[in-house]
Each structure stands twice: as structure tokens, then as C-alpha cells.
Design a protein around this motif. Structure first.
Motif, PDB file in Angstrom:
ATOM      1  N   LYS A 194       0.884  -1.177   0.000  1.00  0.00           N
ATOM      2  CA  LYS A 194       0.000   0.000   0.000  1.00  0.00           C
ATOM      3  C   LYS A 194       0.908   1.210   0.000  1.00  0.00           C
ATOM      4  CE  LYS A 194      -3.844  -2.186   2.492  1.00  0.00           C
ATOM      5  NZ  LYS A 194      -3.679  -3.232   1.461  1.00  0.00           N
ATOM      6  N   LYS A 195       1.395   1.565  -1.136  1.00  0.00           N
ATOM      7  CA  LYS A 195       2.393   2.629  -1.205  1.00  0.00           C
ATOM      8  C   LYS A 195       2.569   3.091  -2.641  1.00  0.00           C
ATOM      9  CE  LYS A 195       6.748   0.924  -1.345  1.00  0.00           C
ATOM     10  NZ  LYS A 195       6.983   0.837  -2.799  1.00  0.00           N
ATOM     11  N   VAL A 196       3.206   4.220  -2.790  1.00  0.00           N
ATOM     12  CA  VAL A 196       3.587   4.670  -4.127  1.00  0.00           C
ATOM     13  C   VAL A 196       4.483   3.604  -4.744  1.00  0.00           C
ATOM     14  CG1 VAL A 196       4.814   6.421  -5.442  1.00  0.00           C
ATOM     15  CG2 VAL A 196       3.523   7.069  -3.399  1.00  0.00           C
TER      16      VAL A 196
ATOM     17  N   VAL B 137       2.197   6.084  -9.362  1.00  0.00           N
ATOM     18  CA  VAL B 137       3.386   5.451  -9.951  1.00  0.00           C
ATOM     19  C   VAL B 137       4.436   6.522 -10.204  1.00  0.00           C
ATOM     20  CG1 VAL B 137       4.280   4.273 -12.004  1.00  0.00           C
ATOM     21  CG2 VAL B 137       2.020   3.650 -11.094  1.00  0.00           C
ATOM     22  N   LEU B 138       5.646   6.232  -9.754  1.00  0.00           N
ATOM     23  CA  LEU B 138       6.747   7.140 -10.076  1.00  0.00           C
ATOM     24  C   LEU B 138       7.743   6.411 -10.962  1.00  0.00           C
ATOM     25  CD1 LEU B 138       8.081   9.917  -9.637  1.00  0.00           C
ATOM     26  CD2 LEU B 138       9.307   8.931  -7.707  1.00  0.00           C
TER      27      LEU B 138
ATOM     28  N   ALA C 131       4.425   6.183 -21.927  1.00  0.00           N
ATOM     29  CA  ALA C 131       3.817   5.321 -20.913  1.00  0.00           C
ATOM     30  C   ALA C 131       3.060   6.155 -19.886  1.00  0.00           C
ATOM     31  CB  ALA C 131       4.892   4.478 -20.232  1.00  0.00           C
ATOM     32  N   ALA C 132       3.651   7.268 -19.467  1.00  0.00           N
ATOM     33  CA  ALA C 132       2.997   8.130 -18.477  1.00  0.00           C
ATOM     34  C   ALA C 132       1.705   8.688 -19.060  1.00  0.00           C
ATOM     35  CB  ALA C 132       3.942   9.258 -18.062  1.00  0.00           C
TER      36      ALA C 132
ATOM     37  N   GLN D   6       3.931   9.953 -12.499  1.00  0.00           N
ATOM     38  CA  GLN D   6       4.867  11.062 -12.648  1.00  0.00           C
ATOM     39  C   GLN D   6       6.221  10.511 -13.078  1.00  0.00           C
ATOM     40  OE1 GLN D   6       5.476  14.160 -13.532  1.00  0.00           O
ATOM     41  NE2 GLN D   6       4.081  14.904 -11.921  1.00  0.00           N
ATOM     42  N   ASN D   7       6.935  11.271 -13.887  1.00  0.00           N
ATOM     43  CA  ASN D   7       8.289  10.871 -14.293  1.00  0.00           C
ATOM     44  C   ASN D   7       9.311  11.809 -13.662  1.00  0.00           C
ATOM     45  OD1 ASN D   7       6.735   9.365 -16.001  1.00  0.00           O
ATOM     46  ND2 ASN D   7       7.810   9.916 -17.876  1.00  0.00           N
ATOM     47  N   VAL D   8      10.409  11.240 -13.162  1.00  0.00           N
ATOM     48  CA  VAL D   8      11.522  12.093 -12.725  1.00  0.00           C
ATOM     49  C   VAL D   8      12.764  11.672 -13.492  1.00  0.00           C
ATOM     50  CG1 VAL D   8      13.057  12.702 -10.817  1.00  0.00           C
ATOM     51  CG2 VAL D   8      10.606  12.613 -10.446  1.00  0.00           C
ATOM     52  N   LEU D   9      13.469  12.658 -14.006  1.00  0.00           N
ATOM     53  CA  LEU D   9      14.674  12.380 -14.799  1.00  0.00           C
ATOM     54  C   LEU D   9      15.918  12.326 -13.924  1.00  0.00           C
ATOM     55  CD1 LEU D   9      14.635  14.528 -18.044  1.00  0.00           C
ATOM     56  CD2 LEU D   9      13.976  12.149 -17.706  1.00  0.00           C
ATOM     57  N   ILE D  10      16.855  11.506 -14.351  1.00  0.00           N
ATOM     58  CA  ILE D  10      18.215  11.567 -13.816  1.00  0.00           C
ATOM     59  C   ILE D  10      19.096  12.079 -14.945  1.00  0.00           C
ATOM     60  CG2 ILE D  10      20.159  10.320 -12.830  1.00  0.00           C
ATOM     61  CD1 ILE D  10      16.938   8.519 -12.737  1.00  0.00           C
TER      62      ILE D  10
END
Ligand SMILES: Nc1ncnc2c1ncn2[C@@H]1O[C@H](COP(=O)(O)OP(=O)(O)O)[C@@H](O)[C@H]1O
Ligand SMILES: Nc1ncnc2c1ncn2[C@@H]1O[C@H](COP(=O)(O)OP(=O)(O)O)[C@@H](O)[C@H]1O
Ligand SMILES: [Mg+2]
Ligand SMILES: [Mg+2]
Ligand SMILES: [Mg+2]
Ligand SMILES: [Mg+2]
Lengths: 212, 356, 356, 212
Positions: free
Chosen positions: C44-46, C99-100, C116-117, C128-132
Motif C-alpha cells: 500500500k504505497k507509491v 506510480v513514479l 507510458a505516463a 509522474q516521471n523524474v529524470l536523472i
């Protein structure tokens, strides 16, 4: 020459150090064919340490102490198989001649035999196993014979170098039964043993040491 | 030769300095060279020490820490350390409960550790040596230096380290180590050789379409050279060599604390059989990608299922390498409750860590 | 080319089957390909998902597990996975808390994850998308595809994975991930290229006495080629490139859940400064022996001490590779209490494990 | 020939699949020089999937549906940069011609432009960035011009292939600003862009498809 003197021993160790350094790549190449390609480095590392001690050795007249120190130096700097073996050889050699300042042929032969026995006990190799024992054991035998022949050191050392060279070459067709090369089984045939070669080089330096 | 090094003579020293900087939980001694737990002074237990040539990373320095080794003696690359090194290391680590040396069965390692044990026992520090000789590529012990010590070493270090941590005596640790050895078998193969810094070139030449079967961990040629083949075929050769290996008997030397000398004893490893529960190590020899090790694991797992060999625990990765050699080895150690308990016990070292 | 593989087309599938056999705590889906926690149904989490081309081992499958990733999507070797793969993977892992996606900044990865997002958000699964984009070898973002995502990825996956485990919301996880990215910098070099199985030969040719400075993790040539030099010099080049890197500003796209579309935002990484506390990764690119990484660590540590950069945590090993490339990369991520807390939190994955 | 028919489209996709397969190594080599050496594999993988769908496509008369299916197929099988880009191109192309069973030149030009715009939006590359856009955008322009010239499909397609070839070669001296090659900066000069080359090959297949 009737006795082997302090200066001869110092010269021997010096020449052996130089020869082993010169033959570093050759010994390593031999070891790379049926071993792990380090015998040249190992011998150079050990005998460089010995070379650094030559001055200290010059000031010490006790040949037994010098040989023992030499053995300990090899033991604590070489590692691998050759470290304990050559170390034991010189250590046991020294034990046989405590406090002597010069060596008769008898002294030399007894000490050499004691050294070889030490190597045999430590490594449990027999002649024919394709190791340094293939050179050292026949030389010990030859030395014993020489006692009854009343020969000079020059003649005796010249004899054992010939014997050593022959023994060294005789390792080529053998199947190794001790040391790393033994893992190769029949694939070890056709290669000269590295340790037999370094033993030959050390004996050759001995002969040269008394020639100069 | 292309390596990330400065001067060849300084390689081991500088890498140890790197370890010292990275791991304050370890104490690094440079002359003579050894790596020891920083908290070793406060220990009250049998001291477990391993050592051997450098280049078999992360062995052995990477396995020093709580629940595994107390100290490690690194030699030059692929060259056994020296007795004085082991002697000083053992004296630094010893806290009155004895010293157990875990020794891989190579002529050099055996002789140097024997000398060290002689020296320590002579000083009144009770010392015992246990050999690892698990490499089934070496068939007989009569006409060879005996089976080499390879992958079982890592597993033994973990298990015996945990037992010592749990308060086992020197005798009990030695007995457990001996059991692990008799339960362990390994077999390796190489796609390429490796480059020792001092040598600067590969130990052996091998064609683009050949591989070596039955190599150890020193870049030496193996039992035989065969044409390069599929992952499944290679895995199958290695796995069957291990599972089909028969009884293995050899003479080993054990220090007799009564007589103060070595005694020869006969020592036997029983073959594996259906139903055996294994700890398995699929080990990369240095340059093999982890993904390929999983490819190997896949086939090995299949063969084990077929033969009713149960894999209860496994580690997959580069745990005992030959520098940058490309290749793989498989190790299986039969388990029982005692072995499994100590395998699962907490461990905290630079290279192996769980439960803490 | 010598590899432990069967047919080239089956490589990824078979290696995943190996993972499945080895790790019952993971569930492996083969069509489309993804790796997911076996206990994902009870979470039960992101959901934290990463993915990218295969070959960067142990990424990403090796980082799936408690306290790190919920799932990973492997593409073909060095090729981004596809949107349908990410879509199915996210749907399988999602449990109502969003979803991250952690996305390394490569054109292919970015576009596929963006698609996909879009698909997931259209289905009502908040994504949400986060870039590296941490590779300082890439200087500007105006005339390039922007900095590549390299070593900071591993550190971000660990930290954000722990935060999700601790109950952070999607927004909070994304914010933390973005902070870690702005605090992270990397630089790599290669001694050799690497061999992609399908290609069968090295990606680039390089002389015995040359090295590539500023490579990424795909066997591509780097910023410049220089004569091979000492470990200290190489380490010094990499470390200074990181420590001396100035403010880095770029446009990134962020999904706007309000408008249901992407918005461009400007995003800045402040330079490092004296007194900063770092998590450091000294990373082998595949075939570099661990010992050499310690050699690199030694010099890097020295430079950091000189510049009053404090290394509070470190990992040394092959954590994000380019198959069998020989080389090293250094990553530094500035820490604060939040980052450090989640770095130290328990993690249990095939490749990273502590505290459990 | 006044309209582009169902059979031409099927033929186009078939020829494109074959050409890309034949040029796999060539495309990979181009990508290895300034990229990551996979463009040939990527295109082959995607168009193999398309090839497998040709029978299904043959049974469907709705060209819009075929193009969309084609786009989705590429998206879900290629990955990398080229997957979403070519996928978007065919998807958007299909969106512009829903339910059509044959295409006028006007239809084709509109759909092509929509496809190219999709690629631009997704990849944000401009002409001169050394990408497939260097081929696709000028072709879209050339197609728009052709509308007023009242030419046959044969002539138009022959024109755009010439334009595409020129554009493809024009990528050689450019500094890449998008995609992996951009990391190389000035080192990307002197190499032909892989994606521009695959775009040219796809267009060449289109021309050949109506010739047969
Ligand atoms: N058991 C043994 N008894 C005598 N000599 C041996 C024995 N094992 C190995 N040797 C000798 O040691 C040599 C190898 O020495 P070296 O390469 O320095 O050590 P290592 O084999 O540990 O790398 C061999 O060539 C052989 O002559
Ligand atoms: N932003 C972009 N816009 C348009 N085309 C691009 C872009 N980035 C890359 N490309 C094209 O994609 C090609 C590379 O495709 P491919 O090798 O399949 O993917 P990857 O770069 O992910 O390995 C390049 O040659 C270029 O033509
Ligand atoms: Mg040797
Ligand atoms: Mg050796
Ligand atoms: Mg790619
Ligand atoms: Mg590519």
C-alpha cells in the motif's frame, strides 16, 4: 682453492641476484607456460632483498648466520612455492655450518645436503616430479661423490653446473606431479620447469663466484 | 596492458590504502601487509584468518568483518603471502582463543601457512590450518599437488566466521571447516585469460573460438581446451563435473598439538547424491557480466531439478575472481542444519552483508 | 565475441528466467518483460519503477525488492524498453497510490517513458516521471540531448525506494527524487569499449595506449581521447570534473496532472561547495577489478579531503555497468538529513542489501 | 496512377521490412560511429513485427487502421529513440486517414505532414540537428509543393526519394544536437546519421512499391 671463503659467498649471492634479475622475463615466461607466470618476479623480489643485505652480510664473519639470514629474507619476501623452498634450503644450509667462517668441501657438501633435505621435507617432491628437486637432488648426489675424488672447488662446481644444466633440460619431457604444473597433467610435457631453471642459475652463479 | 594503476610496485599497497580510507571498520597494516577488524582488540573468540595471492577479489580483505574473517593476509598478485606476514597478522588478531588459518590448497599457500603455524605454535599461540581443496577439475591427488582451493573458500569463510562469532572453540571451528570442505565441490571455465599487472600481458593465448575447461583462479590454462560453445552446454559440463564427481580421498597434513608436529591423515569427500541440499555459488571470474551468470544459473538450476538436487541458498556474482578473466565457476556445498544456521547468521563485511 | 549465451535473440529472456529461478522473492513477466516484487499485491504505497536498456548490471532487476524498486522494465541491450511494457508493468504493480517512473535522461528512455505516463494518466493511474541527468561530461543542454543519466540513478532508486516504503506520497517521492537528481553529479572514463551480443564486436576501437574520458554507460565514445595515464591522474580528472562543475540549468518536462499535459520547467543543480557531505559511488563499468576501484577511491578520497568535501557514505563496486567495459565512473550525491535517513534505511534486493 | 491503393501500402511495408533487414549491419555501423550501435537491430526488430502482420493488414481495408496498427507495432517492439519516433509517425499518419480505403495525393501529403509533426513534437528536433527530421521535414515540404504541380505519384515519389537522399547525405558534415550523437559535440562531424538513413530507406521502399 682449498676452502670457500666469506668473499666467495658474498660474491655468490651478488651474482645470483644479478642473474635472476637478468633472467626475470625468461623465468616468468617458463612459469607462464605451465604455471602462473610469476616465478621471475618472485625470484627477483626475493634476491633484490638479498642484494640489499650484501653490505650487512659483508660485516658479519659468521657464515652460518649469513645463510640463515639469507633464508629468512627469501621466506619473508617471496611467498608462493619458491619462497618457502629456497628459504628452507638456505636456512637449513646455514644450520649445518653455524659459526664457521670458511667452508671446506666437506662442510659445503654436508650443508648442501641438509638444504636439499629441507626442501624435500617441505615440498615432498621426488626426482622426476618436474620441480627444482630435479636439479638440486642430483647435484647433492654429485657433491657427495666428489668428496672421494679429491677435486678442487673449481672442478667440483664446474661439474655440478654441468649436471644442473642437464637436469634442468631433463625436466622438459616430464609430466609434472608437484606444484601448479601438475594440474595440467600431460599438457605439462614439452616445457622446462621454471624452478629447476632458477636452481640452475643459482648454481651457475656459485661457479662464477669463485672464478673471478 | 590497460589498468587503473600507478607504479606496478605500489599497486597492492595503494589499493590497501584505498581500503583503509573507505572502511574505517577495518585496520590496514602495510608492513607486513594485513587487513584486520578494527574492533579485534575487544574480541573474545577464535580468530579466523585467511589469505592468499591478491587478485581473487573481493577475497580476502572484502570478507573481513563481523561474522566472517578476523583478518586477511594478501600476497602479491597470484602469489601466496609469506609466513612472517601471517605470523604478525595472527599475533595482532589473537586474543587467547587460538587461530584458525583457512588455506587454499596450492603448494605455495600450503607451505607458507604451514611455516606460519609452526612459528605460532612454537610461540604458544594455538594454531590450526584447514585446507580448501574443492576443484573437481583436478582428478587425482596422487600425481598432482591435489585439488585446488576455489569457490568453497568463500562459503567456508562465511560459515566458520559465524561459528567463531557464536563462540565455537578452535577445535570445533576446525572440525566445521573440515566438514564444509568435504561437502564442497567446484568447477570453472575461462573464455579469456587475465593480465597480471607485473606481467603486462595475458597468461595464456586463446583463440576467439576456443575456451578452457577446468581452470582455477590464477589465469593458468585448464584441463582441456574445447571449441567455444553455448552457455547451456558449458553450464552442463561444469554442473555434471560437480554432481557426477565420485568419492575423493587424499592425504592432508594436520598440526598435532600433542606431538608438536604435522601428522598425515586420510581425508575423504563423499559424492553428492539425490536429495542433497546445496548452497550454490555461481561465480564470475572477473569480467563476466552478471547477466551471463544468471544465464548460467538458469541451466544449472534446471539440471539440479532434474537430478533432485535442492538449491537452498545461492549467491550469484563475482566473489572469487582471477583479476579480469572472463569466465565462470560453479560451487556447490552440501548443507546440514549446522551449516545452514551459520550461513544465515548476520555478516557485515565490505563484500558480503546481511542480517545487520 | 565470446560470451556465455545461447541464441542472441533469447539472451534477455533466458537471463530473466535465471533471475526467476534464483529469486523467488521476485516475479518475472516475460511478455511484456518486467520484474516485480512477488509481494507487490500486498503493498500500500507509491510504486517506484525504473527501467532502461539492459546491460547496465545489476540495474534494474537487481534493485527490485523491499526498500528500493517495486518493479523494473528491461529493454534490449542498451535500448530503452517500450511504453506498452512500462504500461503493463505499472498496472501490475499499482495499488492505488500512484506510480513514479525514474528515467535516465536518454532520448529513447525519455520518449518511451513519456508515452507510458501519458497512457497511464489517461487510464486514471496517477503517474509522474523524474529524470536523472547527472553526467557532467555533457557540458551544455542547449546543443545536446542534455546530460545523461548515470550513477545517481542507483542512489536515487535506493533513497526514493526507502521513502516510498516509509509512506511518502507520489508528490513527496517525486520531490525527493528531483532533489536527489539536483544534488547528484557523475563522470566516467573507459579503458576499453564493450561488446553488445547482437553486434558481436566492440562499439569503438581504442588503442592500447589511449583512453576515453567522459563516457556514458553505452559503450559510446566519450568527450575526448587522451593517452593512457596513471590511476591518480585519471581519478583526478574525474573528481575535479565533478567538484568544479558549476551551476547546471536545463528545461525539463513534467506531467501536469491539472491540465493533463506536459509542462516545461526550468531546473537547476547548484554546484558543490566546501563542507558538503556526500554519498559517493566508485563504480566499475564491468570488467574493472574491484582492487582498481579501491585504487581510484584512494586518490578521490585524498582530493576530497583537500577540498573539505566530506564522504559520509560510499559504495565501491560494479553497480551500473556497460556490459564488459573496462573503466570507472565516480558519482557524488550531496546529502542532507532526509537523504541520509533513507540511504541508511533497510534494503533487500538481489544486488543491494543491508539492515535486513 | 491517381490514387494510392491498399496493395501499394502493403507492398510498401513489405519492401521496407526487407530493405531494413538487408541494411541492418549498415545502419548499425552508422550508429556505432556516433551512437550506440543498435539502430539496425532496432529497425529490424520493429519491421520484422510489421512483416508478421502483413497478412492481417491484407484483410483489413481501413488504411487508417492499418497505419495506426503499424505505428503501435513499432512503438511496442523497437524501444530506444527510433521506436517512439517512427511509431508516432505512422500513428499520426493513420489518424489523418481514418476509414479511408485509398489515398489521393492530397490525403497522402496531409497524413505525411501530420506524421512529421508528431515526430517533431515528440523529439523536439529541428532541421539541422542531424536526425531523421533532416530527411522527413524537407520531404514534407517537397510533398506540399507537389500538390500544385499536378504530378503523378510516380513522379512525386521519385522526387522525394531524391530529396531524401540528398538530405541524408547532408547530415554528414553536421554537428549533432539531438540524440546520442549530440554527446560527441564536434566529434559527430563526418558521420552520416543512422535515423536519417533509415528514413531514406523507408521512402525508397515507398517509391519501389508503386513501381512494381
Ligand atoms: N612441492 C614442490 N617441491 C619442490 N619444488 C616445487 C614444488 N612445487 C613447486 N615447486 C617449484 O616451484 C616452482 C614455482 O615457483 P613459483 O612460480 O615462484 O611459485 P608458485 O607456483 O607459487 O607461483 C616450480 O617451477 C617448481 O620448480
Ligand atoms: N530527438 C530526436 N528527434 C528525432 N530523431 C531523433 C532524435 N533523437 C534521435 N533521433 C534519431 O534516432 C536515431 C537513433 O535511433 P536508435 O539508434 O534506434 O535509438 P537510440 O539512440 O536510442 O539507440 C538517430 O540516428 C536519429 O536519427
Ligand atoms: Mg608461479
Ligand atoms: Mg604464484
Ligand atoms: Mg540504443
Ligand atoms: Mg542507437
Amino acid at each position: 682453492m682449498k676452502t670457500l671463503q666469506h668473499k666467495h659467498i658474498i660474491k655468490w649471492f651478488e651474482l645470483a641476484s644479478l642473474t635472476l634479475r637478468e633472467n626475470k622475463d625468461y623465468l616468468t615466461k617458463l612459469d607462464s607456460e605451465i604455471g602462473d607466470a610469476d616465478h621471475g618476479f618472485n625470484m627477483e623480489r626475493g634476491f633484490n632483498k638479498v642484494h640489499n643485505k650484501l653490505e650487512e652480510f659483508s660485516l658479519n664473519t659468521d657464515l652460518g648466520a649469513i645463510f640463515k639470514n639469507m633464508g629468512m629474507t627469501l621466506i619473508s619476501s617471496i611467498g608462493g612455492a619458491s619462497g618457502p623452498l629456497y628459504g628452507t634450503f638456505f636456512l637449513q644450509f646455514g644450520m649445518a655450518i653455524v659459526t664457521k667462517t670458511e667452508l671446506s668441501l666437506q662442510d659445503f657438501v654436508t650443508a648442501f645436503e641438509k638444504g636439499v633435505n629441507g626442501v624435500k621435507l617441505r615440498g615432498r617432491a621426488s626426482v622426476g616430479d618436474k620441480t627444482m628437486i630435479d636439479v638440486l637432488a642430483p647435484v647433492a648426489d654429485r657433491l657427495k661423490e666428489s668428496l672421494s675424488e679429491n677435486n678442487t672447488f673449481e672442478k667440483v662446481f664446474s661439474d655440478i653446473v654441468k649436471s644442473a644444466e642437464k637436469s634442468m633440460k631433463s625436466t622438459v619431457p616430464l609430466i609434472a606431479k608437484k606444484g601448479r604444473a601438475s594440474y595440467l597433467g600431460a599438457r605439462s610435457v614439452g616445457h622446462q620447469d621454471a624452478g629447476a631453471t632458477s636452481s640452475y642459475l643459482i648454481l651457475k652463479s656459485l661457479k662464477e663466484a669463485i672464478e673471478e | 596492458m590497460k589498468k587503473l594503476i600507478n607504479n606496478i610496485e605500489d599497486v597492492i599497497t595503494e589499493q590497501m590504502q584505498g581500503m583503509a580510507a573507505a572502511h574505517p571498520e577495518l585496520k590496514i597494516n602495510l608492513d607486513p601487509k594485513f587487513i584486520i577488524r578494527a574492533d579485534s582488540d575487544s574480541q573474545k573468540k577464535v580468530v579466523i584468518i585467511s589469505g592468499g595471492g591478491s587478485g581473487h577479489e573481493p577475497m580476502h580483505g572484502g570478507y573481513v568483518g563481523k561474522g566472517m574473517l578476523d583478518a586477511a593476509c594478501p600476497g602479491e598478485v597470484f602469489t601466496s603471502p609469506t609466513p612472517d606476514q601471517m605470523f604478525e597478522c595472527a599475533k595482532a588478531a589473537h586474543n587467547g582463543h587460538g587461530v584458525l588459518f583457512l588455506v587454499k590448497n596450492y603448494t605455495g599457500d600450503v607451505m607458507n601457512f604451514e611455516m606460519a603455524a609452526e612459528m605460532l605454535n612454537a610461540e604458544g599461540i594455538k594454531t590450526q590450518n584447514v585446507l580448501i581443496d574443492d576443484d573437481v577439475a583436478v582428478k587425482d591427488s596422487l600425481y598432482t599437488a591435489g585439488r585446488r582451493g576455489v569457490g568453497t573458500t568463500v562459503i567456508m569463510e562465511k560459515i566458520v566466521g559465524a561459528a567463531a562469532e557464536a563462540g565455537y572453540s578452535l577445535e570445533a571451528c576446525a572440525k566445521l571447516a573440515t566438514k564444509v570442505n568435504s561437502y564442497g565441490r567446484s568447477m570453472g571455465m575461462a573464455l579469456t585469460s587475465c593480465i597480471v599487472p607485473a606481467a603486462g600481458k595475458p597468461n595464456f593465448d586463446i583463440d576467439e573460438n576456443e575456451i578452457e575447461i577446468g581452470v582455477g583462479i590464477h589465469g593458468e590454462p585448464g584441463r582441456k581446451r574445447i571449441p567455444h560453445t553455448s552457455c547451456d552446454e558449458i553450464t552442463s559440463i561444469l554442473t555434471h563435473a560437480i554432481l557426477d564427481d565420485g568419492v575423493y580421498t587424499r592425504q592432508i597434513r594436520e598440526w598435532d598439538h600433542g606431538t608438536g608436529n604435522w601428522k598425515e591423515i586420510e581425508f575423504t569427500s563423499p559424492p553428492f547424491k539425490s536429495g542433497d541440499k546445496m548452497i550454490v555459488l555461481v561465480n564470475g571470474l572477473g569480467s563476466t557480466p552478471l547477466s551471463e551468470l544468471y544465464g548460467v544459473y538458469r541451466k544449472m538450476h534446471e539440471i539440479c531439478e532434474d537430478k533432485n538436487i535442492v538449491i537452498t541458498r545461492k549467491i550469484i556474482g563475482s566473489y572469487i575472481t582471477a583479476l579480469d578473466m572472463q569466465g565462470v565457476s560453479i560451487t556447490m556445498v552440501k548443507t546440514d542444519d549446522e551449516i545452514l544456521k551459520f550461513w544465515d547468521a548476520p555478516v557485515k563485511t565490505p563484500a558480503l552483508r546481511w542480517g545487520v
